[in-house]
Design a protein around this motif. Structure first.
Motif, short mmCIF file in Angstrom:
data_model
loop_
_atom_site.label_atom_id
_atom_site.label_comp_id
_atom_site.label_asym_id
_atom_site.label_seq_id
_atom_site.Cartn_x
_atom_site.Cartn_y
_atom_site.Cartn_z
N ASN A 195 25.43 10.40 22.57
CA ASN A 195 25.99 10.32 21.22
C ASN A 195 27.48 10.65 21.16
O ASN A 195 27.95 11.21 20.18
CB ASN A 195 25.23 11.26 20.28
CG ASN A 195 23.85 10.74 19.95
OD1 ASN A 195 23.71 9.80 19.20
ND2 ASN A 195 22.84 11.35 20.55
N ARG A 196 28.23 10.32 22.18
CA ARG A 196 29.64 10.72 22.19
C ARG A 196 30.48 9.98 21.16
O ARG A 196 31.51 10.48 20.74
CB ARG A 196 30.23 10.54 23.58
CG ARG A 196 29.66 11.54 24.57
CD ARG A 196 30.54 11.72 25.81
NE ARG A 196 30.08 12.87 26.56
CZ ARG A 196 30.51 14.11 26.38
NH1 ARG A 196 31.40 14.34 25.45
NH2 ARG A 196 30.03 15.11 27.08
N THR A 197 30.06 8.83 20.73
CA THR A 197 30.90 8.08 19.78
C THR A 197 30.18 7.73 18.48
O THR A 197 30.83 7.45 17.49
CB THR A 197 31.40 6.78 20.43
OG1 THR A 197 30.26 6.00 20.84
CG2 THR A 197 32.28 7.07 21.63
N ARG A 198 28.86 7.70 18.47
CA ARG A 198 28.15 7.24 17.27
C ARG A 198 27.31 8.34 16.61
O ARG A 198 26.40 8.05 15.83
CB ARG A 198 27.26 6.04 17.62
CG ARG A 198 26.19 6.32 18.67
CD ARG A 198 25.41 5.05 18.99
NE ARG A 198 24.32 5.29 19.92
CZ ARG A 198 24.46 5.35 21.23
NH1 ARG A 198 25.66 5.20 21.78
NH2 ARG A 198 23.41 5.56 22.01
N LYS A 206 26.10 11.01 14.04
CA LYS A 206 26.23 11.29 12.61
C LYS A 206 25.73 12.72 12.36
O LYS A 206 24.67 13.11 12.84
CB LYS A 206 25.42 10.30 11.78
CG LYS A 206 25.89 8.85 11.89
CD LYS A 206 25.02 7.95 11.04
CE LYS A 206 25.49 6.50 11.14
NZ LYS A 206 25.30 5.96 12.51
N ARG A 262 33.21 13.59 19.12
CA ARG A 262 33.70 13.41 17.76
C ARG A 262 32.67 12.61 16.95
O ARG A 262 32.40 11.45 17.27
CB ARG A 262 35.04 12.65 17.76
CG ARG A 262 35.68 12.52 16.37
CD ARG A 262 36.94 11.69 16.45
NE ARG A 262 37.93 12.36 17.27
CZ ARG A 262 38.83 13.23 16.78
NH1 ARG A 262 38.81 13.52 15.49
NH2 ARG A 262 39.71 13.79 17.57
N PRO A 263 32.06 13.23 15.95
CA PRO A 263 31.05 12.50 15.16
C PRO A 263 31.64 11.26 14.51
O PRO A 263 32.80 11.24 14.10
CB PRO A 263 30.62 13.52 14.11
CG PRO A 263 30.98 14.85 14.69
CD PRO A 263 32.22 14.62 15.49
N GLU A 264 30.80 10.24 14.42
CA GLU A 264 31.21 9.01 13.76
C GLU A 264 31.48 9.25 12.28
O GLU A 264 32.42 8.73 11.70
CB GLU A 264 30.14 7.94 13.94
CG GLU A 264 30.44 6.62 13.26
CD GLU A 264 29.28 5.65 13.35
OE1 GLU A 264 29.55 4.44 13.39
OE2 GLU A 264 28.13 6.10 13.38
N ARG A 265 30.59 10.05 11.67
CA ARG A 265 30.78 10.38 10.25
C ARG A 265 29.94 11.60 9.89
O ARG A 265 29.00 11.96 10.60
CB ARG A 265 30.39 9.20 9.35
CG ARG A 265 28.92 8.85 9.38
CD ARG A 265 28.64 7.62 8.55
NE ARG A 265 29.34 6.45 9.07
CZ ARG A 265 29.22 5.24 8.57
NH1 ARG A 265 28.46 5.04 7.51
NH2 ARG A 265 29.87 4.23 9.09
#
Length: 294
Positions: A186-189, A191, A215-218
């Motif tokens: 989950n490194r880029t997507r 939540k 870094r969380p996507e959102r």
């Protein structure tokens, strides 16, 4: 000042707390014109305008700001009289306004209040839920007597006592079995789900993820803790919650509870009140909280 004006001071305080003359009249079981007349009578006696009306209610003037602390002290004195001399009576003659973050309100607060009412059954306790920052502001404005918050503020004029220790967990979909799994895929997507923005627990989780260069996507605001758990179970994202809250209610749910490093996971909850102006009732409740959890 004429002592006969003291009831008018309390009417003024009710208007301030209600935010409008209409709501204050309903709360006091009075007609609106009577409330308005009481305020005008007090303004005439003091020689200042206390309130200004606007479309959504009333706003304090400079004179009203000066009178408000005195009105709060008068209300506190009357409340203390009810607390000191109402013991053993069935009537609810003293009021205690308690604020708490939602997880504390759901888990620890019922037992604390129940124990306190066992000693002081005549006290009428009301509970208000909010974020730590909101609750702190309400204590400072005299809208709450005490509040349970998730972090210390260390502000002058406030008493803070640590009362609970807990552990922060990451709530994740059931297929995620460890923090390693979570970070690997989950490194880029990723939540992150939160009841409301500004949650201190989520801030801790975000700090941990930042150290891991994730870094969380959102960040998605859900509005309720039950909603957060439901979205986690559906695989939408992850959330940070205290163990004492999430473990009992997650039984049978398709979620994983992941442990964080100790420096991130350790949580403290504090009870806070005004000092040195806290009433005997407030002080007794705070002492009860400290003694119960020491």
């Amino acid at each position: 000042m004429d002592a006969h004006l003291l009831p008018d001071v309390l009417v003024f305080l009710n208007v301030v707390r209600s935010g409008s003359i209409t709501r204050a009249a309903q709360r006091l079981n009075m007609v609106q014109s009577n409330v308005t007349a009481r305020i005008k009578k007090l303004e005439y006696a003091l020689g200042v305008t206390l309130l200004r009306r606007h479309a959504r209610g009333v706003k304090l003037t400079g004179g009203g700001e000066a009178v408000l602390p005195i009105a709060l002290r008068l209300d506190a004195v009357l409340n203390d009289l009810g607390y000191a001399f109402g013991k053993g009576k069935p009537a609810k003659e003293a009021g205690l306004r308690v604020g708490a973050i939602e997880t504390v309100a759901a888990v620890q607060l019922p037992g604390l209040v129940s124990g306190f009412l066992g000693r002081s059954p005549h006290v009428d306790v009301s509970v208000h839920v909010g974020s730590s920052s909101t609750l702190m502001d309400q204590v400072k404005r005299g809208e709450l007597d005490v509040a349970f918050i998730s972090r210390p503020f260390a502000l002058p004029g406030l008493r803070e006592e640590q009362v609970f220790a807990d552990r922060l967990l990451v709530l994740a979909p059931a297929k995620v079995k460890s923090l390693g799994d979570l970070l690997a895929v989950n490194r880029t997507r990723l939540k992150v789900l939160v009841q409301r923005l500004g949650c201190s627990y989520t801030e801790r989780l975000l700090g941990f993820l930042e150290k891991k260069k994730v870094r969380p996507e959102r960040i998605m605001e859900m509005g309720t803790l039950e909603g957060v758990i439901g979205f986690v179970e559906a695989g939408v994202g992850i959330a940070a919650m205290p163990e004492s809250f999430v473990r009992p209610i997650s039984k049978g749910r398709q979620v994983s509870m992941l442990s964080l490093p100790k420096e991130t996971a350790m949580l403290q909850t504090y009870v806070v009140c005004l000092e040195p102006t806290a009433s005997p009732l407030v002080n007794d409740f705070v002492e009860h909280c400290v003694e119960t959890n020491c």
